[in-house]
Enzyme design. Structure first.
Site, PDB file in Angstrom:
ATOM      1  NE  ARG A   1     127.982  39.425  38.905  1.00 50.52           N
ATOM      2  CZ  ARG A   1     129.008  38.802  38.294  1.00 50.52           C
ATOM      3  NH1 ARG A   1     129.001  37.476  38.108  1.00 50.52           N
ATOM      4  NH2 ARG A   1     130.060  39.483  37.875  1.00 50.52           N
TER       5      ARG A   1
ATOM      6  CE  LYS B   1     132.896  42.987  39.402  1.00 48.83           C
ATOM      7  NZ  LYS B   1     131.982  43.576  38.462  1.00 48.83           N
TER       8      LYS B   1
ATOM      9  CB  SER C   1     128.998  47.072  43.908  1.00 48.13           C
ATOM     10  OG  SER C   1     128.275  45.967  43.470  1.00 48.13           O
TER      11      SER C   1
HETATM   12  C1  LIG Z   1     130.247  39.633  41.697  1.00 46.59           C
HETATM   13  C2  LIG Z   1     131.485  39.929  42.437  1.00 46.59           C
HETATM   14  N1  LIG Z   1     131.787  41.197  42.893  1.00 46.59           N
HETATM   15  C3  LIG Z   1     132.947  41.304  43.547  1.00 46.59           C
HETATM   16  S1  LIG Z   1     133.723  39.759  43.578  1.00 46.59           S
HETATM   17  C4  LIG Z   1     132.457  38.988  42.738  1.00 46.59           C
HETATM   18  C5  LIG Z   1     132.488  37.542  42.398  1.00 46.59           C
HETATM   19  C6  LIG Z   1     132.265  36.695  43.616  1.00 46.59           C
HETATM   20  O1  LIG Z   1     132.296  35.351  43.204  1.00 46.59           O
HETATM   21  P1  LIG Z   1     132.869  34.227  44.170  1.00 46.59           P
HETATM   22  O2  LIG Z   1     131.963  34.148  45.356  1.00 46.59           O
HETATM   23  O3  LIG Z   1     132.809  32.965  43.316  1.00 46.59           O
HETATM   24  O4  LIG Z   1     134.274  34.627  44.525  1.00 46.59           O
HETATM   25  C1  LIG Z   2     129.063  42.926  42.369  1.00 48.56           C
HETATM   26  C2  LIG Z   2     128.264  42.623  43.413  1.00 48.56           C
HETATM   27  C3  LIG Z   2     128.603  43.013  44.747  1.00 48.56           C
HETATM   28  N1  LIG Z   2     127.808  42.688  45.763  1.00 48.56           N
HETATM   29  C4  LIG Z   2     126.650  41.992  45.563  1.00 48.56           C
HETATM   30  C5  LIG Z   2     125.809  41.652  46.734  1.00 48.56           C
HETATM   31  N2  LIG Z   2     126.282  41.608  44.334  1.00 48.56           N
HETATM   32  C6  LIG Z   2     127.011  41.886  43.235  1.00 48.56           C
HETATM   33  N3  LIG Z   2     126.634  41.517  42.094  1.00 48.56           N
END
Ligand SMILES: Cc1ncsc1CCOP(=O)(O)O
Ligand SMILES: C=C1C=NC(C)=NC1=N
Length: 210
Positions: free
Chosen positions: A34, A134, A105
């Site tokens: 990602r 994020k 998602s």
């Molecule tokens: C990609 C994404 N989608 C919802 S929260 C998130 C970030 C998760 O990152 P972390 O595991 O560091 O909290």
């Molecule tokens: C936003 C996200 C939510 N869930 C997963 C598995 N990946 C992602 N990049």
């Protein structure tokens, strides 16, 4: 789905290849590349890193998933794609990659039902806990959102995401998720192998309770 590591170059304090090697050694079961955020890699640099990380996943027999970038996923013949609600028409994407893993998602039962009906192979549900990784997430939901999806008859594979770490992973799986997806709990840890192993232990502990 047990320990789904997600990362890009911006999430790592050392070389991403090294972080991934260690995380896989610790027991990561699925990986998503990602590459997002201010100043992230693009085009040739992004593809070069993706190829490196895909090679490492292949060597460790762990599927390699690409986030959002369908063209990159196709050009690498990756194992699958993860898309958000806004990342283009999920039906169209499913049609273009019928034999690949497609993750979506979702944030509620309605989005989950639609995604499953379209043919999503797994659902990413969150943010479960507060996260600074994020910035444009929906509101924090807590693991109850997983319970709700199961109560509403969603039987598809679910990973929780958002602020998940060793201390709270058990609750997410006990609530009905098949695994946890994490970025910083592994990528920012000084020992990504230990971080991954600790998460796997918690998830497997919760499996026993179900
Ligand atoms: C990609 C994404 N989608 C919802 S929260 C998130 C970030 C998760 O990152 P972390 O595991 O560091 O909290
Ligand atoms: C936003 C996200 C939510 N869930 C997963 C598995 N990946 C992602 N990049």
């Amino acid at each position: 789905m047990k320990v789904y590591f997600i990362m890009g170059s911006l999430n790592c304090k050392e070389a991403p290849e090294l972080v991934l090697e260690k995380a896989l050694k610790g027991g990561v079961t699925l990986f998503q590349y990602r590459e997002k955020g201010e100043g992230c890699l693009s085009s040739a640099d992004k593809k070069a890193l993706a190829l490196q990380l895909q090679k490492i996943c292949r060597k460790n027999h762990v599927p390699f998933i690409v986030n959002d970038d369908l063209d990159l996923m196709i050009s690498l013949n990756a194992d699958g794609l993860h898309v958000g609600q806004e990342d283009g028409d999920i039906r169209e994407i499913r049609r273009r990659i019928p034999d690949k893993i497609l993750g979506v998602s979702v944030h509620n039962a309605e989005e989950a039902q639609t995604a499953v009906q379209i043919g999503a192979d797994y659902l990413g549900v969150g943010p479960i806990y507060a996260t600074s990784t994020k910035l444009d997430t929906r509101d924090v939901m807590g693991f109850s959102v997983v319970k709700e999806l199961r109560a509403k008859g969603i039987t598809a594979p679910i990973v929780g995401i958002g602020g998940i770490k060793e201390e709270n992973a058990f609750d997410v799986v006990e609530a009905g998720a098949d695994g946890v997806s994490v970025i910083t709990a592994i990528s920012h840890h000084e020992d990504p192998e230990r971080a991954a192993r600790g998460l796997l232990q918690q998830v497997e502990e919760a499996y026993k309770e179900r």
